[in-house]
Design a protein around this motif. Sequence first.
Motif, PDB file in Angstrom:
ATOM      1  N   GLY A 102      10.724  -6.864  -8.411  1.00  0.00           N
ATOM      2  CA  GLY A 102      11.091  -8.268  -8.307  1.00  0.00           C
ATOM      3  C   GLY A 102      10.341  -8.981  -7.199  1.00  0.00           C
ATOM      4  O   GLY A 102       9.579  -8.373  -6.452  1.00  0.00           O
ATOM      5  N   ALA A 103      10.576 -10.273  -7.101  1.00  0.00           N
ATOM      6  CA  ALA A 103       9.826 -11.121  -6.184  1.00  0.00           C
ATOM      7  C   ALA A 103      10.162 -10.866  -4.723  1.00  0.00           C
ATOM      8  O   ALA A 103       9.439 -11.313  -3.834  1.00  0.00           O
ATOM      9  CB  ALA A 103      10.079 -12.581  -6.527  1.00  0.00           C
ATOM     10  N   TYR A 104      11.246 -10.180  -4.445  1.00  0.00           N
ATOM     11  CA  TYR A 104      11.617  -9.869  -3.065  1.00  0.00           C
ATOM     12  C   TYR A 104      11.713  -8.376  -2.830  1.00  0.00           C
ATOM     13  O   TYR A 104      12.268  -7.925  -1.833  1.00  0.00           O
ATOM     14  CB  TYR A 104      12.940 -10.544  -2.706  1.00  0.00           C
ATOM     15  N   GLY A 105      11.152  -7.589  -3.753  1.00  0.00           N
ATOM     16  CA  GLY A 105      11.152  -6.147  -3.566  1.00  0.00           C
ATOM     17  C   GLY A 105      12.547  -5.568  -3.670  1.00  0.00           C
ATOM     18  O   GLY A 105      13.511  -6.246  -3.993  1.00  0.00           O
ATOM     19  N   SER A 106      12.677  -4.305  -3.397  1.00  0.00           N
ATOM     20  CA  SER A 106      13.962  -3.624  -3.469  1.00  0.00           C
ATOM     21  C   SER A 106      14.797  -3.853  -2.218  1.00  0.00           C
ATOM     22  O   SER A 106      15.973  -3.520  -2.181  1.00  0.00           O
ATOM     23  CB  SER A 106      13.760  -2.129  -3.703  1.00  0.00           C
ATOM     24  N   ALA A 107      14.212  -4.414  -1.191  1.00  0.00           N
ATOM     25  CA  ALA A 107      14.933  -4.755   0.030  1.00  0.00           C
ATOM     26  C   ALA A 107      14.125  -5.816   0.752  1.00  0.00           C
ATOM     27  O   ALA A 107      12.897  -5.756   0.768  1.00  0.00           O
ATOM     28  CB  ALA A 107      15.121  -3.532   0.931  1.00  0.00           C
ATOM     29  N   TRP A 108      14.814  -6.783   1.342  1.00  0.00           N
ATOM     30  CA  TRP A 108      14.141  -7.871   2.047  1.00  0.00           C
ATOM     31  C   TRP A 108      14.763  -8.009   3.425  1.00  0.00           C
ATOM     32  O   TRP A 108      15.960  -8.164   3.528  1.00  0.00           O
ATOM     33  CB  TRP A 108      14.274  -9.168   1.265  1.00  0.00           C
ATOM     34  N   PRO A 109      14.006  -7.956   4.505  1.00  0.00           N
ATOM     35  CA  PRO A 109      12.551  -7.759   4.549  1.00  0.00           C
ATOM     36  C   PRO A 109      12.134  -6.429   3.917  1.00  0.00           C
ATOM     37  O   PRO A 109      12.933  -5.493   3.856  1.00  0.00           O
ATOM     38  CB  PRO A 109      12.230  -7.761   6.041  1.00  0.00           C
ATOM     39  N   LEU A 110      10.915  -6.355   3.453  1.00  0.00           N
ATOM     40  CA  LEU A 110      10.442  -5.166   2.781  1.00  0.00           C
ATOM     41  C   LEU A 110      10.513  -3.946   3.689  1.00  0.00           C
ATOM     42  O   LEU A 110      10.268  -4.017   4.897  1.00  0.00           O
ATOM     43  CB  LEU A 110       8.999  -5.365   2.308  1.00  0.00           C
ATOM     44  N   LYS A 111      10.824  -2.830   3.073  1.00  0.00           N
ATOM     45  CA  LYS A 111      10.870  -1.551   3.784  1.00  0.00           C
ATOM     46  C   LYS A 111       9.819  -0.627   3.202  1.00  0.00           C
ATOM     47  O   LYS A 111       9.509  -0.685   2.014  1.00  0.00           O
ATOM     48  CB  LYS A 111      12.253  -0.915   3.634  1.00  0.00           C
ATOM     49  N   ALA A 112       9.290   0.258   4.036  1.00  0.00           N
ATOM     50  CA  ALA A 112       8.222   1.152   3.596  1.00  0.00           C
ATOM     51  C   ALA A 112       8.664   1.987   2.400  1.00  0.00           C
ATOM     52  O   ALA A 112       7.885   2.238   1.475  1.00  0.00           O
ATOM     53  CB  ALA A 112       7.774   2.040   4.753  1.00  0.00           C
ATOM     54  N   TRP A 113       9.936   2.424   2.406  1.00  0.00           N
ATOM     55  CA  TRP A 113      10.404   3.283   1.316  1.00  0.00           C
ATOM     56  C   TRP A 113      10.457   2.563  -0.016  1.00  0.00           C
ATOM     57  O   TRP A 113      10.519   3.183  -1.073  1.00  0.00           O
ATOM     58  CB  TRP A 113      11.780   3.877   1.646  1.00  0.00           C
ATOM     59  N   GLY A 114      10.427   1.227  -0.001  1.00  0.00           N
ATOM     60  CA  GLY A 114      10.559   0.475  -1.236  1.00  0.00           C
ATOM     61  C   GLY A 114       9.248   0.054  -1.858  1.00  0.00           C
ATOM     62  O   GLY A 114       9.250  -0.608  -2.899  1.00  0.00           O
ATOM     63  N   MET A 115       8.144   0.423  -1.257  1.00  0.00           N
ATOM     64  CA  MET A 115       6.848  -0.013  -1.765  1.00  0.00           C
ATOM     65  C   MET A 115       6.360   0.901  -2.876  1.00  0.00           C
ATOM     66  O   MET A 115       6.546   2.119  -2.824  1.00  0.00           O
ATOM     67  CB  MET A 115       5.827  -0.046  -0.625  1.00  0.00           C
ATOM     68  N   ASP A 116       5.728   0.308  -3.870  1.00  0.00           N
ATOM     69  CA  ASP A 116       5.234   1.064  -5.005  1.00  0.00           C
ATOM     70  C   ASP A 116       3.767   1.456  -4.875  1.00  0.00           C
ATOM     71  O   ASP A 116       3.328   2.462  -5.430  1.00  0.00           O
ATOM     72  CB  ASP A 116       5.408   0.247  -6.285  1.00  0.00           C
ATOM     73  N   TYR A 117       3.030   0.634  -4.172  1.00  0.00           N
ATOM     74  CA  TYR A 117       1.597   0.883  -4.018  1.00  0.00           C
ATOM     75  C   TYR A 117       1.194   0.651  -2.564  1.00  0.00           C
ATOM     76  O   TYR A 117       1.706  -0.262  -1.906  1.00  0.00           O
ATOM     77  CB  TYR A 117       0.782  -0.045  -4.924  1.00  0.00           C
ATOM     78  N   TRP A 118       0.251   1.462  -2.123  1.00  0.00           N
ATOM     79  CA  TRP A 118      -0.269   1.368  -0.762  1.00  0.00           C
ATOM     80  C   TRP A 118      -1.778   1.387  -0.751  1.00  0.00           C
ATOM     81  O   TRP A 118      -2.408   2.025  -1.596  1.00  0.00           O
ATOM     82  CB  TRP A 118       0.202   2.560   0.069  1.00  0.00           C
ATOM     83  N   GLY A 119      -2.335   0.691   0.230  1.00  0.00           N
ATOM     84  CA  GLY A 119      -3.739   0.872   0.516  1.00  0.00           C
ATOM     85  C   GLY A 119      -3.923   2.038   1.463  1.00  0.00           C
ATOM     86  O   GLY A 119      -2.945   2.671   1.889  1.00  0.00           O
ATOM     87  N   LYS A 120      -5.172   2.304   1.832  1.00  0.00           N
ATOM     88  CA  LYS A 120      -5.449   3.441   2.713  1.00  0.00           C
ATOM     89  C   LYS A 120      -5.416   3.056   4.181  1.00  0.00           C
ATOM     90  O   LYS A 120      -5.481   3.945   5.049  1.00  0.00           O
ATOM     91  CB  LYS A 120      -6.801   4.050   2.354  1.00  0.00           C
ATOM     92  N   GLY A 121      -5.323   1.772   4.449  1.00  0.00           N
ATOM     93  CA  GLY A 121      -5.157   1.322   5.812  1.00  0.00           C
ATOM     94  C   GLY A 121      -6.450   0.945   6.508  1.00  0.00           C
ATOM     95  O   GLY A 121      -7.542   1.349   6.112  1.00  0.00           O
ATOM     96  N   THR A 122      -6.289   0.160   7.570  1.00  0.00           N
ATOM     97  CA  THR A 122      -7.408  -0.233   8.417  1.00  0.00           C
ATOM     98  C   THR A 122      -6.944  -0.146   9.865  1.00  0.00           C
ATOM     99  O   THR A 122      -5.834  -0.568  10.195  1.00  0.00           O
ATOM    100  CB  THR A 122      -7.906  -1.647   8.059  1.00  0.00           C
ATOM    101  N   LEU A 123      -7.778   0.416  10.710  1.00  0.00           N
ATOM    102  CA  LEU A 123      -7.383   0.685  12.093  1.00  0.00           C
ATOM    103  C   LEU A 123      -7.596  -0.541  12.967  1.00  0.00           C
ATOM    104  O   LEU A 123      -8.680  -1.137  12.974  1.00  0.00           O
ATOM    105  CB  LEU A 123      -8.191   1.861  12.653  1.00  0.00           C
TER     106      LEU A 123
END
Length: 128
Positions: A102-123
Motif C-alpha cells: 500500500g501507499a504507506y507500507g506495512s507500517a508508517w513511518p516505514l520500518k526496515a522489516w516491512g520493506m520488500d525491496y532493497w538497494g545495495k547501499g551507498t556509503l
Amino acid sequence: EVQLVESGGGLVQAGGSLRLSCVASGFNFDDYAVGWFRQAPGKEREGVACISSADSSTDYPDSVKGRFTISSDNARRTWYLQMDGLKPEDTAVYYCGISTFGAYGSAWPLKAWGMDYWGKGTLVTVSA
C-alpha cells in the motif's frame, strides 16, 4: 525483477551536504512507499526518511528532522535524499527500500522489516 540502485554517497566534512539518489527498474506498482535507511557498523538499520506514493507525505526521525529531505520523481521512479548539515554520527551505509504494502507500507513511518525491496547501499562518511 525489481532493482534499486543508490548513488551519491561519499566523503564530506561536517556541516556539508550530499544528495543521494535511488533509481528503480522493473518496478510497476501504483501504491507503494519509499524509505531511506542507514546502517552504521555494529548498529541496526534505521529509517531516516520515508515518502508515500499516495500524497507525498513524508516522515523523519528527530535525529535528522530539519536536515534531511526526501523527494520523489515518480514518473522516473527516482527518489532523492538531500542531506544538509551533516554530522559525523550520520556516517553509515545508506539504503533505499520500497514497501509495496500500500501507499504507506506495512507500517508508517516505514520500518526496515516491512520493506520488500532493497538497494545495495551507498556509503556516506562525514569527517569531523
